[in-house]
Scaffold this motif. Structure first.
Motif, PDB file in Angstrom:
ATOM      1  N   TRP A 230       2.749   6.371   8.564  1.00  0.00           N
ATOM      2  CA  TRP A 230       4.098   6.830   8.265  1.00  0.00           C
ATOM      3  C   TRP A 230       5.017   5.788   7.660  1.00  0.00           C
ATOM      4  N   LEU A 231       4.599   4.562   7.534  1.00  0.00           N
ATOM      5  CA  LEU A 231       5.460   3.552   6.922  1.00  0.00           C
ATOM      6  C   LEU A 231       4.983   3.256   5.511  1.00  0.00           C
ATOM      7  N   GLU A 232       5.931   3.044   4.620  1.00  0.00           N
ATOM      8  CA  GLU A 232       5.607   2.718   3.229  1.00  0.00           C
ATOM      9  C   GLU A 232       5.729   1.211   3.037  1.00  0.00           C
ATOM     10  N   PHE A 233       4.660   0.580   2.583  1.00  0.00           N
ATOM     11  CA  PHE A 233       4.703  -0.843   2.255  1.00  0.00           C
ATOM     12  C   PHE A 233       3.662  -1.107   1.173  1.00  0.00           C
ATOM     13  N   PRO A 234       3.850  -2.154   0.374  1.00  0.00           N
ATOM     14  CA  PRO A 234       2.946  -2.419  -0.753  1.00  0.00           C
ATOM     15  C   PRO A 234       1.506  -2.642  -0.289  1.00  0.00           C
ATOM     16  N   GLY A 235       0.573  -1.983  -0.964  1.00  0.00           N
ATOM     17  CA  GLY A 235      -0.839  -2.161  -0.659  1.00  0.00           C
ATOM     18  C   GLY A 235      -1.301  -1.473   0.596  1.00  0.00           C
ATOM     19  N   ARG A 236      -0.540  -0.509   1.090  1.00  0.00           N
ATOM     20  CA  ARG A 236      -0.910   0.144   2.344  1.00  0.00           C
ATOM     21  C   ARG A 236      -2.283   0.806   2.274  1.00  0.00           C
ATOM     22  N   ASP A 237      -2.529   1.581   1.238  1.00  0.00           N
ATOM     23  CA  ASP A 237      -3.803   2.300   1.134  1.00  0.00           C
ATOM     24  C   ASP A 237      -4.981   1.336   0.967  1.00  0.00           C
ATOM     25  N   TRP A 238      -4.765   0.251   0.206  1.00  0.00           N
ATOM     26  CA  TRP A 238      -5.848  -0.714   0.013  1.00  0.00           C
ATOM     27  C   TRP A 238      -6.175  -1.456   1.310  1.00  0.00           C
ATOM     28  N   VAL A 239      -5.147  -1.792   2.049  1.00  0.00           N
ATOM     29  CA  VAL A 239      -5.379  -2.470   3.326  1.00  0.00           C
ATOM     30  C   VAL A 239      -6.125  -1.533   4.286  1.00  0.00           C
ATOM     31  N   PHE A 240      -5.753  -0.253   4.264  1.00  0.00           N
ATOM     32  CA  PHE A 240      -6.436   0.696   5.139  1.00  0.00           C
ATOM     33  C   PHE A 240      -7.888   0.866   4.720  1.00  0.00           C
ATOM     34  N   LEU A 241      -8.163   0.829   3.410  1.00  0.00           N
ATOM     35  CA  LEU A 241      -9.549   0.896   2.947  1.00  0.00           C
ATOM     36  C   LEU A 241     -10.352  -0.306   3.433  1.00  0.00           C
ATOM     37  N   VAL A 242      -9.726  -1.464   3.471  1.00  0.00           N
ATOM     38  CA  VAL A 242     -10.404  -2.652   3.995  1.00  0.00           C
ATOM     39  C   VAL A 242     -10.733  -2.461   5.476  1.00  0.00           C
ATOM     40  N   VAL A 243      -9.796  -1.892   6.220  1.00  0.00           N
ATOM     41  CA  VAL A 243     -10.042  -1.630   7.647  1.00  0.00           C
ATOM     42  C   VAL A 243     -11.202  -0.662   7.812  1.00  0.00           C
TER      43      VAL A 243
END
Length: 276
Positions: free
Chosen positions: A99-112
């Motif tokens: 629910w929070l917007e921050f730069p690179g959120r989707d890419w960081v989640f893909l790394v996780v």
């Protein structure tokens, strides 16, 4: 009538399956109440005909053993922090990813998510070298940190997917009422996500409690959990059933208590996931 008979057959089948699954546990419990000579001379089921031969002497001996008692408390000191820290950090990270917007959120989640495919065995050697360099090798803190690091990717993935299903209107209404992100997380997201959090806590606790590989490598003799202590008994005394049986049953009791204590929340989490 047919549906009643079918339901009765299902109940009978489930009862039979449950009894089959419980047979090894019952055998372990009965063996833990028998002497070494009785276990060596006959099978555990023969004690059902002579219940007077059962005794609590094995439990008195193992509880009086300082090494086994210390191993039990080491297991608690490893499992509880590793579970609590994973649940707290995963809940915070999952809310941010959902629910929070921050730069690179989707890419960081893909790394996780990508970290989910990394086997535990691959990280044992490099992490052991790292812990040795910083003085954490052979300590309880080192074992806890390893479990936290390898438990977080799955925990974040699980809670993020659950939190993402919360209706956006609820969060927007809370923000319009002046609620901060921390207040929304604490008073709205956590109560709604309680079933998923409880399920995660059960899985993480059972995984850490029953672990032997990580503890066998990273724990020394003073911080080894019960699984490693029992394994060392088996290595030294192959027929030491009077120690192994009660120790294994005591190791089994705590996860069962935890599971039944959180069973209602676990079922709620499973049912909510099936509906979504």
């Amino acid at each position: 009538m047919v549906s009643v008979l079918r339901g009765g057959l299902v109940q009978i089948l489930l009862t039979v399956v449950a009894l089959i699954w419980l047979t090894p546990t019952a055998g372990l419990f009965i063996s833990s109440l028998r002497s070494t000579d009785d276990n060596a001379g006959s099978g555990w089921w023969t004690a059902l005909a002579h219940p007077g031969s059962l005794t609590l002497g094995n439990y008195s001996a193992i509880l009086g053993d300082g090494g086994m008692t210390q191993a039990f408390w080491n297991t608690v000191l490893i499992s509880v922090p590793a579970t609590v820290v994973v649940v707290i950090l995963a809940a915070l990270a999952a809310y941010a990813f959902a629910w929070l917007e921050f730069p690179g959120r989707d890419w960081v989640f893909l790394v996780v998510v990508a970290m989910l495919v990394v086997p535990v065995q691959i990280g044992l050697l490099p992490v052991a070298r790292l812990f040795g360099a910083v003085g954490l090798f052979g300590t309880t803190a080192g074992v806890v940190l390893f479990h936290v690091a390898y438990g977080l990717p799955f925990a974040i993935f699980l809670l993020r997917n659950y939190f993402a299903e919360i209706p956006r209107e609820m969060l927007e209404a809370a923000r319009m009422d002046g609620g901060s992100e921390w207040m929304i997380f604490r008073r709205l997201v956590l109560p709604v996500g309680r079933p998923a959090i409880a399920s995660l806590a059960i899985f993480q606790f059972l995984w850490v409690w029953n672990d032997m590989l990580v503890a066998l490598i990273f724990a020394d003799s003073g911080s080894q959990p019960l699984t490693v202590a029992l394994q060392s008994q088996m290595r030294q005394f192959g027929t030491n059933i009077d120690v192994l049986a009660p120790g294994a049953f005591l190791s089994l009791i705590v996860p069962l208590v935890v599971f039944f204590a959180f069973q209602r929340h676990f079922v709620e989490g499973v049912m909510a996931g099936s509906v979504k």
